[in-house]
Design a protein around this motif. Structure first.
Motif, PDB file in Angstrom:
ATOM      1  N   ALA A  82      -7.940  -1.597  21.104  1.00 49.69           N
ATOM      2  CA  ALA A  82      -7.298  -2.255  22.248  1.00 49.69           C
ATOM      3  C   ALA A  82      -8.207  -2.254  23.470  1.00 49.69           C
ATOM      4  CB  ALA A  82      -5.976  -1.552  22.581  1.00 49.69           C
ATOM      5  N   ALA A  83      -9.210  -1.378  23.489  1.00 54.86           N
ATOM      6  CA  ALA A  83     -10.131  -1.317  24.621  1.00 54.86           C
ATOM      7  C   ALA A  83     -11.007  -2.562  24.730  1.00 54.86           C
ATOM      8  CB  ALA A  83     -11.015  -0.074  24.508  1.00 54.86           C
ATOM      9  N   VAL A  84     -11.099  -3.371  23.669  1.00 57.46           N
ATOM     10  CA  VAL A  84     -11.910  -4.592  23.754  1.00 57.46           C
ATOM     11  C   VAL A  84     -11.128  -5.747  24.353  1.00 57.46           C
ATOM     12  CG1 VAL A  84     -13.252  -3.873  21.740  1.00 57.46           C
ATOM     13  CG2 VAL A  84     -11.351  -5.482  21.439  1.00 57.46           C
ATOM     14  N   PHE A  85      -9.829  -5.537  24.593  1.00 54.89           N
ATOM     15  CA  PHE A  85      -9.002  -6.574  25.214  1.00 54.89           C
ATOM     16  C   PHE A  85      -8.945  -6.310  26.715  1.00 54.89           C
ATOM     17  CE2 PHE A  85      -4.755  -8.220  26.466  1.00 54.89           C
ATOM     18  CZ  PHE A  85      -4.963  -9.553  26.146  1.00 54.89           C
ATOM     19  N   PRO A  86      -9.125  -7.335  27.546  1.00 60.92           N
ATOM     20  CA  PRO A  86      -9.225  -8.760  27.241  1.00 60.92           C
ATOM     21  C   PRO A  86     -10.658  -9.311  27.213  1.00 60.92           C
ATOM     22  CG  PRO A  86      -8.781  -8.463  29.564  1.00 60.92           C
ATOM     23  CD  PRO A  86      -8.881  -7.083  28.988  1.00 60.92           C
ATOM     24  N   GLN A  87     -11.673  -8.440  27.337  1.00 66.07           N
ATOM     25  CA  GLN A  87     -13.032  -8.963  27.485  1.00 66.07           C
ATOM     26  C   GLN A  87     -13.622  -9.491  26.183  1.00 66.07           C
ATOM     27  OE1 GLN A  87     -15.687  -7.011  30.449  1.00 66.07           O
ATOM     28  NE2 GLN A  87     -14.250  -5.307  30.283  1.00 66.07           N
ATOM     29  N   GLN A  88     -13.303  -8.864  25.050  1.00 65.24           N
ATOM     30  CA  GLN A  88     -13.894  -9.275  23.786  1.00 65.24           C
ATOM     31  C   GLN A  88     -12.859  -9.741  22.761  1.00 65.24           C
ATOM     32  OE1 GLN A  88     -16.673  -6.230  22.348  1.00 65.24           O
ATOM     33  NE2 GLN A  88     -16.707  -5.416  24.438  1.00 65.24           N
ATOM     34  N   LEU A  89     -11.613  -9.712  23.121  1.00 65.20           N
ATOM     35  CA  LEU A  89     -10.537 -10.149  22.227  1.00 65.20           C
ATOM     36  C   LEU A  89      -9.703 -11.185  22.969  1.00 65.20           C
ATOM     37  CD1 LEU A  89      -8.993  -9.547  19.465  1.00 65.20           C
ATOM     38  CD2 LEU A  89      -7.513  -8.082  20.858  1.00 65.20           C
ATOM     39  N   THR A  90      -9.448 -12.300  22.312  1.00 69.91           N
ATOM     40  CA  THR A  90      -8.652 -13.365  22.919  1.00 69.91           C
ATOM     41  C   THR A  90      -7.270 -13.396  22.273  1.00 69.91           C
ATOM     42  OG1 THR A  90     -10.612 -14.710  23.359  1.00 69.91           O
ATOM     43  CG2 THR A  90      -8.490 -15.842  23.357  1.00 69.91           C
TER      44      THR A  90
END
Length: 326
Positions: A38-46
């Motif tokens: 969840a740490a990749v949201f919102p920069q790397q996960l759409t």
């Protein structure tokens, strides 16, 4: 879409042995898996989700740049201690904190709103299930023996409890977690014996959680997944490990044990009460072979149990997440 093609979402930190083991089991079954933190949201996960005025649920897409999943096709979610959403450094405070809270809520609450999706475990339920004082009450209602316990900030009450017990007592944290000591270092507050003769006004500093010390033949990390229950034993060979096995892993001998029927029944009732399907339970087994419940961690570790005993816990996770394949 066929049932076999419906994906499982694994939401976990990148370095998580338990998540790795479950992914491997699902891959062996040809079940599609999309794993992300969840740490990749919102920069790397759409995330794009919509809900019409007459639709039965949210529809949309999760896209990590490599794989995509349609929300309406998700069969199950394994929510395994993910990090919090990470907001770009270019966003100043207080807007960064506000944006992080928005992102956390959007991701979790949208997934939780998907109909017919299996969870290990829904974090909304986990939060309640993790409350230790309530756990003792629930365990007692489910037919499990628990230690006599006291929570207080009153030294006189603590002294009276020690006098009533008239045996060794321990003190343990009410809330888990580690203390940040300095950059890069943290301190675990372990379970420890206390001397009632030394109780003074320092007890008023905060709430203290006292329990009678249980005479242990050995301890059990009981892992429950759906209807499956596994008993991993810990025979400790040092005083530190006997008090809190997390403080002295070098003096633990691991094994397995069958779980008595009445304990299985109590554990299943316990999980059902909280609406969860997974738990890492800590029990002591007395020299008289009586099982005593200490606590349950609804997001507890279990990879080390499988690695040291061979118990098929990852396969049990995959069984539950896979669900009905017809």
């Amino acid at each position: 879409m066929t049932s076999a093609a419906r994906p499982v979402l694994i939401v976990a930190e990148q370095l998580d042995a338990a998540a790795d083991m479950v992914v491997d089991q699902l891959n062996q079954r040809d079940i599609p898996v999309i794993r992300f933190d969840a740490a990749v949201f919102p920069q790397q996960l759409t995330l794009t989700a919509g809900h019409g005025s007459t639709e039965l649920g949210w529809t949309g897409v999760l896209d990590d740049g490599h794989r995509t999943a349609r929300l309406e096709d998700v069969r199950a979610v394994y929510w395994r201690r993910p990090g919090r959403s990470a907001i770009a450094d270019t966003v100043p405070e207080p807007y960064a904190t506000w944006a992080q809270n928005q992102a956390d809520a959007a991701l979790l609450n949208l997934l939780a709103a998907l109909p017919g999706v299996r969870w290990i475990n829904n974090p909304h339920h986990d939060r309640i299930a993790a409350h230790k004082p309530q756990q003792l009450t629930t365990a007692t209602h489910c037919g499990l023996r628990v230690p006599r316990s006291l929570i207080t900030n009153d030294p006189k009450a603590a002294q009276a409890f020690a006098k009533q017990i008239d045996a060794p007592i321990i003190c343990k944290p009410i809330l888990g977690g580690r203390l940040p000591v300095e950059e890069g270092r943290s301190l675990m507050v372990a379970t420890h014996y206390v001397n009632a003769k030394e109780f003074d006004d320092s007890i008023r500093t905060t709430a203290h959680y006292f329990q009678e010390a249980i005479d242990k033949a050995y301890e059990v990390r009981l892992v429950a997944v759906g209807d499956q229950v596994f008993g991993g034993t810990l025979h400790t060979t040092s005083e530190r490990a006997r008090t809190d096995w997390r403080t002295d892993y070098k003096h633990i001998e691991y094994g397995t044990t069958s779980v008595p029927d009445h304990i299985i029944y109590g554990v299943r009732r316990f999980l059902a009460y909280y609406g969860i399907v997974f738990g890492s339970f800590d029990f002591a087994v007395t020299p008289d072979d009586e099982w005593v419940f200490f606590e349950n961690n609804p997001a507890g570790t279990w990879a080390w149990v499988e690695n040291r005993t061979g118990l098929p816990i990852a396969a049990a996770h995959a069984d539950y997440l896979q669900g009905d394949t017809e």
